[in-house]
Design a protein around this motif. Structure first.
Motif, PDB file in Angstrom:
ATOM      1  N   ILE A  60      -0.453 -11.468  11.262  1.00 38.89           N
ATOM      2  CA  ILE A  60       0.697 -10.951  10.618  1.00 38.89           C
ATOM      3  C   ILE A  60       1.923 -10.973  11.394  1.00 38.89           C
ATOM      4  CG2 ILE A  60       1.623  -9.257   9.167  1.00 38.89           C
ATOM      5  CD1 ILE A  60      -1.121  -8.206   8.565  1.00 38.89           C
ATOM      6  N   ILE A  61       3.009 -11.729  11.121  1.00 37.68           N
ATOM      7  CA  ILE A  61       4.465 -11.803  11.942  1.00 37.68           C
ATOM      8  C   ILE A  61       5.340 -10.851  11.126  1.00 37.68           C
ATOM      9  CG2 ILE A  61       5.954 -13.245  12.911  1.00 37.68           C
ATOM     10  CD1 ILE A  61       3.919 -15.390  12.909  1.00 37.68           C
ATOM     11  N   ASN A  62       5.910  -9.910  11.740  1.00 36.27           N
ATOM     12  CA  ASN A  62       6.899  -9.204  11.325  1.00 36.27           C
ATOM     13  C   ASN A  62       8.193  -9.574  11.625  1.00 36.27           C
ATOM     14  OD1 ASN A  62       5.255  -7.104   9.646  1.00 36.27           O
ATOM     15  ND2 ASN A  62       4.667  -6.343  11.534  1.00 36.27           N
ATOM     16  N   ASN A  63       9.313  -9.684  11.348  1.00 35.11           N
ATOM     17  CA  ASN A  63      10.484 -10.054  11.586  1.00 35.11           C
ATOM     18  C   ASN A  63      11.365  -9.307  12.149  1.00 35.11           C
ATOM     19  OD1 ASN A  63      10.004 -12.985  10.620  1.00 35.11           O
ATOM     20  ND2 ASN A  63      10.675 -12.379   8.732  1.00 35.11           N
ATOM     21  N   GLU A  64      10.900  -7.960  12.301  1.00 37.47           N
ATOM     22  CA  GLU A  64      11.605  -6.978  13.000  1.00 37.47           C
ATOM     23  C   GLU A  64      10.936  -5.783  13.482  1.00 37.47           C
ATOM     24  OE1 GLU A  64      14.690  -5.449  10.631  1.00 37.47           O
ATOM     25  OE2 GLU A  64      13.571  -5.193   9.107  1.00 37.47           O
TER      26      GLU A  64
END
Length: 64
Positions: A60-64
């Motif tokens: 899961i890639i969170n942008n912040e």
């Protein structure tokens, strides 16, 4: 039947930790297991490392 279990690993620029402990997490013999790496906008190569070496891990890639 065993219940499904998820191991969620939070990551931020932690490639050195992933290299060290992720292989042993994946060595488990528990059958109903999902391993997830939740990345909090890392700027190192953590995500590419996981993708290349552990393709069965959900990312899961969170942008912040």
């Amino acid at each position: 039947m065993r219940p499904k279990v998820a191991i969620v690993i939070l990551n931020y620029n932690g490639i050195r930790y992933l290299q060290r402990f992720l292989p042993s997490v994946l060595a488990t013999t528990y059958e109903s297991l999902e391993i997830v790496v939740a990345d909090n906008a890392s700027s190192d190569s953590s995500i590419s490392y996981v993708k290349e070496h552990f393709p069965s891990v959900t990312i899961i890639i969170n942008n912040e």
